[in-house]
Scaffold this motif. Structure first.
Motif, mmCIF file in Angstrom:
data_model
loop_
_atom_site.group_PDB
_atom_site.id
_atom_site.type_symbol
_atom_site.label_atom_id
_atom_site.label_comp_id
_atom_site.label_asym_id
_atom_site.label_seq_id
_atom_site.Cartn_x
_atom_site.Cartn_y
_atom_site.Cartn_z
ATOM 1 N N GLY A 118 0.792 -1.026 -0.011
ATOM 2 C CA GLY A 118 0.118 0.049 0.019
ATOM 3 C C GLY A 118 0.645 1.203 -0.129
ATOM 4 O O GLY A 118 2.270 1.077 -0.034
ATOM 5 N N HIS A 119 0.047 2.295 0.062
ATOM 6 C CA HIS A 119 1.062 3.795 0.095
ATOM 7 C C HIS A 119 0.601 4.295 1.305
ATOM 8 O O HIS A 119 -0.724 4.211 1.961
ATOM 9 N N LEU A 120 1.719 5.371 1.710
ATOM 10 C CA LEU A 120 1.345 6.044 2.784
ATOM 11 C C LEU A 120 -0.216 6.833 2.757
ATOM 12 O O LEU A 120 -0.581 6.980 3.946
ATOM 13 N N THR A 121 -0.506 7.449 1.809
ATOM 14 C CA THR A 121 -1.705 8.222 1.728
ATOM 15 C C THR A 121 -3.066 7.266 1.676
ATOM 16 O O THR A 121 -4.150 7.929 1.344
ATOM 17 N N HIS A 122 -2.973 6.035 1.503
ATOM 18 C CA HIS A 122 -3.954 5.200 1.733
ATOM 19 C C HIS A 122 -4.476 4.682 3.200
ATOM 20 O O HIS A 122 -5.325 3.841 3.279
ATOM 21 N N GLY A 123 -3.816 5.518 4.031
ATOM 22 C CA GLY A 123 -4.251 4.995 5.365
ATOM 23 C C GLY A 123 -3.328 4.759 6.319
ATOM 24 O O GLY A 123 -3.615 4.247 7.368
ATOM 25 N N PHE A 124 -1.920 5.106 6.154
ATOM 26 C CA PHE A 124 -0.710 5.079 7.002
ATOM 27 C C PHE A 124 -1.004 5.786 8.387
ATOM 28 O O PHE A 124 -1.421 7.073 8.277
ATOM 29 N N SER A 125 -0.899 5.420 9.451
ATOM 30 C CA SER A 125 -1.225 5.955 10.755
ATOM 31 C C SER A 125 -0.708 7.516 10.843
ATOM 32 O O SER A 125 -1.241 8.268 11.685
ATOM 33 N N LYS A 126 0.401 7.575 10.518
ATOM 34 C CA LYS A 126 1.092 8.812 10.742
ATOM 35 C C LYS A 126 0.838 10.019 9.632
ATOM 36 O O LYS A 126 1.208 11.235 9.446
ATOM 37 N N ASN A 127 0.075 9.475 8.383
ATOM 38 C CA ASN A 127 -0.319 10.107 7.472
ATOM 39 C C ASN A 127 -1.754 10.863 7.705
ATOM 40 O O ASN A 127 -2.336 10.354 8.496
ATOM 41 N N PHE A 128 -2.095 12.108 6.889
ATOM 42 C CA PHE A 128 -3.168 12.597 7.006
ATOM 43 C C PHE A 128 -4.387 11.625 7.154
ATOM 44 O O PHE A 128 -5.462 11.440 7.666
ATOM 45 N N SER A 129 -4.308 10.724 6.091
ATOM 46 C CA SER A 129 -5.275 9.558 5.728
ATOM 47 C C SER A 129 -5.694 8.590 6.853
ATOM 48 O O SER A 129 -6.727 8.551 7.425
ATOM 49 N N GLY A 130 -4.673 8.270 7.823
ATOM 50 C CA GLY A 130 -4.660 7.677 8.994
ATOM 51 C C GLY A 130 -5.346 8.242 10.207
ATOM 52 O O GLY A 130 -5.702 7.788 10.892
ATOM 53 N N LYS A 131 -4.828 9.529 10.133
ATOM 54 C CA LYS A 131 -5.454 10.396 11.312
ATOM 55 C C LYS A 131 -6.788 10.850 11.182
ATOM 56 O O LYS A 131 -7.519 11.333 12.253
ATOM 57 N N CYS A 132 -7.111 10.964 9.889
ATOM 58 C CA CYS A 132 -8.667 11.875 9.475
ATOM 59 C C CYS A 132 -9.631 10.777 9.378
ATOM 60 O O CYS A 132 -10.804 11.084 9.435
ATOM 61 N N TYR A 133 -9.316 9.489 8.971
ATOM 62 C CA TYR A 133 -10.348 8.422 8.671
ATOM 63 C C TYR A 133 -10.054 7.334 9.548
ATOM 64 O O TYR A 133 -9.285 6.987 9.984
ATOM 65 N N ASN A 134 -11.113 6.466 9.544
ATOM 66 C CA ASN A 134 -11.186 5.121 10.099
ATOM 67 C C ASN A 134 -10.443 3.857 9.217
ATOM 68 O O ASN A 134 -11.338 3.714 8.266
ATOM 69 N N ILE A 135 -9.440 3.682 9.376
ATOM 70 C CA ILE A 135 -8.695 3.044 8.339
ATOM 71 C C ILE A 135 -8.794 1.417 8.906
ATOM 72 O O ILE A 135 -8.571 1.043 9.948
ATOM 73 N N VAL A 136 -9.101 0.609 8.074
ATOM 74 C CA VAL A 136 -9.046 -0.952 8.151
ATOM 75 C C VAL A 136 -8.121 -1.445 7.007
ATOM 76 O O VAL A 136 -8.469 -0.993 5.615
ATOM 77 N N ASN A 137 -7.223 -2.408 7.234
ATOM 78 C CA ASN A 137 -6.311 -2.807 6.135
ATOM 79 C C ASN A 137 -6.599 -4.126 5.731
ATOM 80 O O ASN A 137 -6.939 -4.842 6.432
ATOM 81 N N TYR A 138 -6.311 -4.511 4.359
ATOM 82 C CA TYR A 138 -6.330 -5.779 3.889
ATOM 83 C C TYR A 138 -4.961 -6.220 3.434
ATOM 84 O O TYR A 138 -4.124 -5.419 3.467
ATOM 85 N N LEU A 139 -4.809 -7.535 3.476
ATOM 86 C CA LEU A 139 -3.401 -8.033 3.118
ATOM 87 C C LEU A 139 -3.615 -8.928 1.981
ATOM 88 O O LEU A 139 -4.633 -9.262 1.704
ATOM 89 N N LEU A 140 -2.238 -8.985 1.487
ATOM 90 C CA LEU A 140 -2.527 -10.073 0.489
ATOM 91 C C LEU A 140 -2.325 -11.516 0.978
ATOM 92 O O LEU A 140 -2.263 -11.694 2.461
ATOM 93 N N ASP A 141 -2.685 -12.601 0.256
ATOM 94 C CA ASP A 141 -3.120 -13.782 0.920
ATOM 95 C C ASP A 141 -1.770 -14.457 0.971
ATOM 96 O O ASP A 141 -0.661 -13.894 0.951
ATOM 97 N N LYS A 142 -1.787 -15.671 1.397
ATOM 98 C CA LYS A 142 -0.532 -16.574 1.928
ATOM 99 C C LYS A 142 0.401 -16.617 0.610
ATOM 100 O O LYS A 142 1.646 -17.058 0.903
ATOM 101 N N ASN A 143 0.025 -16.495 -0.820
ATOM 102 C CA ASN A 143 0.613 -17.092 -1.892
ATOM 103 C C ASN A 143 1.135 -15.509 -2.575
ATOM 104 O O ASN A 143 1.541 -15.366 -3.637
ATOM 105 N N ASN A 144 0.690 -14.421 -1.695
ATOM 106 C CA ASN A 144 1.175 -12.584 -1.898
ATOM 107 C C ASN A 144 0.268 -12.408 -3.134
ATOM 108 O O ASN A 144 0.768 -11.802 -3.872
ATOM 109 N N PHE A 145 -0.945 -12.789 -3.428
ATOM 110 C CA PHE A 145 -2.009 -12.654 -4.258
ATOM 111 C C PHE A 145 -3.074 -11.688 -3.597
ATOM 112 O O PHE A 145 -3.372 -11.692 -2.224
#
Length: 402
Positions: A118-145
């Protein structure tokens, strides 16, 4: 004062020399064309241009109105979009304005975890996106897809207002059409950040998400090979006015008029067969270089790449920060990077990211990029006798601007 000016100008000259004498494999960088550099440095920088064409807050903008309208038209043509805002100073400001146009403060955003690509502006906690919005992250699966099933499950449980797609270090593909159907079924919006792959999309080599997203954002300097800046695109008429007001006055004051001029030439240069052939070569080079690393015994998060970049693991091999600095001394630029589920620190993550835009701009082709990949492997394996000399020779054979 005179001495300081000479010293300053010398630093500019030294950096150009360093660029010419380095093989740049940083995925988020490219070389702007001389035309776009010249026109992004023009005298129109003197004009203040708050507002939009025919609706400025300062007088004397009639010629710049023409320039901005032509730049908008070129970007719309390039991406087959009904709307374009070319004013954002950067991709970060484009993302901030786009999110502001789509949702309210504290609304829930579903975005890819930073370590998964992902990118900083997509919801990183120290970025505006992480500070101003309620962020839930998703991950790649076990095969990195990027798993549609995993996303669907998270969406059902979390009920986000916005899903952000588009990544800074993922070499797979995104199923925009499926996710759009999912968004209509579950009542969430889609923001697609195509900053890394916009040049490949404009050439038709990667699926264009413009009709499957509420808003699309991009930088203009990566695979698009333009000057630095941001753009916002949309085919959803509901958001056209919101986007404009979110950029100005929501995010920034006046745009940078000389950079708008540079963007015009960047878009113009992308809209031809030469650029299509160039982006095709980027994909070929990326695939060949990855295959070379794999052949030499190194692991990537996936054994293929669908774009200009890929990740290589350094786990149990070498220290990434040392590796990055040592390669720079030899004349090869890469950037250390997280791998999915990385338990290392951001200062010294477990992998490095490779991008082929810069080498392709220098006209490197199949055998040339294979050679560079082997040089990097030799450095990792401490077989470095002639690598620095050979890198310098390649830089002379493939100049940037000469």
């Amino acid at each position: 004062m005179h001495f300081s000016l000479i010293k300053f100008l010398n630093f500019l000259k030294l950096d150009l020399i360093k660029q010419e004498n380095s093989l740049n494999l940083i995925a988020s960088e490219n070389y702007s064309s001389l035309t776009s550099i010249i026109y992004s440095s023009s005298y129109i920088v003197n004009k203040y241009t708050e507002g939009y064409p025919l609706n400025r807050y300062y007088s004397g903008c009639k010629f710049f109105d023409f320039i901005e309208n032509k730049t908008i038209f070129e970007s719309q043509t390039l991406f087959n979009s009904l709307f374009s805002n070319v004013q954002p100073h950067s991709g970060a400001q484009a993302n901030s304005a786009a999110i502001q146009s789509l949702i309210n403060l504290k609304d829930k955003i579903l975005s890819l975890d930073l370590k998964s690509g992902g990118h900083l502006t997509h919801g990183f906690s120290k970025n505006f996106s992480g500070k101003c919005y309620n962020i839930v992250n998703y991950l790649l699966d076990k095969n990195n897809f990027l798993s549609n099933k995993n996303l669907e499950l998270i969406i059902k449980n979390e009920k986000p207002r916005l899903l952000i797609l588009g990544y800074s270090s993922y070499q797979g593909i995104i199923d925009w059409e499926y996710l759009r159907k999912l968004s209509l079924k579950n009542n969430f919006l889609i923001l697609s950040d195509i900053s890394h792959i916009s040049g490949l999309i404009s050439s038709g080599l990667i699926f264009n998400p413009i009709n499957f997203s509420d808003i699309v954002t991009s930088t203009t300097h990566k695979t698009l090979r333009g000057i630095k800046g941001g753009i916002i695109l949309s085919n959803n008429k509901k958001y056209f006015k919101k986007i404009n007001s979110s950029v100005f006055p929501g995010q920034q004051g006046g745009c940078i008029p000389n950079f708008i001029s540079g963007k015009f030439f960047s878009f113009k240069e992308c809209n031809n067969f030469n650029f299509i052939n160039y982006t095709k070569q980027i994909l070929i080079n990326s695939k060949i270089m990855l295959k070379t690393f794999i052949f030499r015994g190194y692991n990537s998060i996936l054994n293929f790449t669908n774009n200009h970049m890929f990740l290589i693991s350094l786990k149990k091999i070498t220290n990434s920060i040392y590796f990055e600095k040592y390669l720079e001394k030899i004349g090869i630029l890469v950037n250390k990077n997280f791998l999915p589920n990385d338990d290392s620190s951001s200062i010294n993550p477990s992998g490095f990211r490779i991008g082929l835009s810069c080498l392709t701009t220098r006209k490197f082709k199949n055998d040339d990029v294979e050679l560079v990949a082997n040089y990097i492997c030799d450095v990792i394996e401490k077989k470095i006798n002639f690598v620095k000399i050979n890198v310098r020779i390649l830089c002379k054979i493939f100049p940037i601007y000469k």
